[in-house]
Design an enzyme around this catalytic site. Sequence first.
Site, PDB file in Angstrom:
ATOM      1  N   GLY A 126     -10.428  -8.071   1.893  1.00 11.72           N
ATOM      2  CA  GLY A 126     -10.940  -8.273   3.235  1.00 11.72           C
ATOM      3  C   GLY A 126     -11.211  -9.717   3.572  1.00 11.72           C
ATOM      4  O   GLY A 126     -12.203 -10.044   4.228  1.00 11.72           O
ATOM      5  N   SER A 155       0.851  -1.185   0.000  1.00 13.65           N
ATOM      6  CA  SER A 155       0.000   0.000   0.000  1.00 13.65           C
ATOM      7  C   SER A 155       0.891   1.241   0.000  1.00 13.65           C
ATOM      8  O   SER A 155       2.111   1.148   0.190  1.00 13.65           O
ATOM      9  CB  SER A 155      -0.893  -0.002   1.241  1.00 13.65           C
ATOM     10  N   ASP A 187      -1.450  -1.874  -3.805  1.00 15.84           N
ATOM     11  CA  ASP A 187      -2.770  -2.062  -3.232  1.00 15.84           C
ATOM     12  C   ASP A 187      -3.421  -0.736  -2.825  1.00 15.84           C
ATOM     13  O   ASP A 187      -2.784   0.107  -2.204  1.00 15.84           O
ATOM     14  CB  ASP A 187      -2.622  -2.973  -2.000  1.00 15.84           C
ATOM     15  N   ASN A 245      -6.972 -11.196  -1.112  1.00 17.45           N
ATOM     16  CA  ASN A 245      -6.033 -10.358  -0.365  1.00 17.45           C
ATOM     17  C   ASN A 245      -5.894 -10.791   1.092  1.00 17.45           C
ATOM     18  O   ASN A 245      -6.888 -11.074   1.760  1.00 17.45           O
ATOM     19  CB  ASN A 245      -6.466  -8.903  -0.409  1.00 17.45           C
ATOM     20  N   THR A 302      -4.061  -8.440   7.263  1.00 16.92           N
ATOM     21  CA  THR A 302      -4.237  -8.468   8.711  1.00 16.92           C
ATOM     22  C   THR A 302      -3.710  -9.756   9.324  1.00 16.92           C
ATOM     23  O   THR A 302      -3.111  -9.744  10.412  1.00 16.92           O
ATOM     24  CB  THR A 302      -5.725  -8.285   9.060  1.00 16.92           C
ATOM     25  N   HIS A 355     -12.626  -5.696   5.787  1.00 20.05           N
ATOM     26  CA  HIS A 355     -11.214  -5.422   6.025  1.00 20.05           C
ATOM     27  C   HIS A 355     -10.925  -5.521   7.517  1.00 20.05           C
ATOM     28  O   HIS A 355     -11.733  -5.143   8.351  1.00 20.05           O
ATOM     29  CB  HIS A 355     -10.848  -4.004   5.556  1.00 20.05           C
ATOM     30  N   GLY A 356      -9.753  -6.022   7.834  1.00 23.54           N
ATOM     31  CA  GLY A 356      -9.317  -6.012   9.223  1.00 23.54           C
ATOM     32  C   GLY A 356      -9.740  -7.243   9.988  1.00 23.54           C
ATOM     33  O   GLY A 356     -10.022  -8.297   9.429  1.00 23.54           O
TER      34      GLY A 356
END
Length: 330
Positions: free
Chosen positions: A226, A53, A92, A247, A250, A191-192
């Site tokens: 995510g 990122s 990303d 992806n 995390t 996400h996360g």
Amino acid sequence: MTFYGGDELDKVYDDALEEGFGLVASNIAEPNVLMGLLEGASRVDSDLLLQMSAGACRFAGDGDEVAGLRAMGNYIEVLAERHDIGVFLNMDHQTDMEFIEAQMDLDIPSSIMIDASHEPFEENVARSRRVVEMAEEKGSDVLVEAELGQIKGVEDEIEAEEAYYTDPEQAVEFVEKTGCDLLAISVGTQHGVAKGRDLELRPDLARDIRDALDEHGLDTPLVLHGSSGLQPSQVEEMMQYGICKMNKDTRYQYEYTRTAFDLYREHGDELVPPEGVPDSRDTFFEDTEWSPNKDVFDPRVAGRDIRERVADVHAELAELAGSAGQSRYA
């Protein structure tokens, strides 16, 4: 050379669509995770798609994102030579057009994800199309990924409070208008950290999007963002519907910190002075009988453990996504 550009990555995605597997796109910001991923992918003969990122580039470049990309790009190129697999780099969640242009001029990434999913549809189309046109004008060997629909949660500096599902017919219009090479879709992932919640995953929606694209003659690979909270059975189901890129970020962040924590917790008495002994870090305990154990606090000790754990995790994920044994270059 095993660090390849967009033309070779496009061939891998063609294989993925034909054979029904996906690449686990793995985010990096520093070398330990990178080396663990290379080892894990090589172990199971899977091609490796790395991701960075803008925030990761700034971290690697001590605040300078271009310097960070150049440094990590060199690192990837040198280390990839030691492995008989294809290695690729995706940028990303990119939003800064100036930085995107710099990426193309540096000729480092294999693909670039333009993220304008937080914008209204037409503006998302316009920005995504501009990146495609920029790549064409520059003759850049990069694929362009775009996203339609927002993912709940936080990714780098982008936050969405609600999940917006991707509409199949709008997905067709989006791909036709932008000319993007890959499409990231929103089907209920987050996400996360999922925190054990039951995700409102819609694999049927991924199927409908795949069918709609196929009906219009579009073989665009689909991307799932995510995915860290997904169960293995959910991942396997999603792979059936043309998800060629999944992806992961995390999960590696947690494994990195947890691995180091477990080491230091186990050897805490060799790192922190016992009760009654002054915590004389400034003089490095010269005036005490107790001293810390270099065999534990040397950063390379935790670093090796982190690499090994990341390798194990990625090898398992590659098996789950079906890319194990599918390398074009092994």
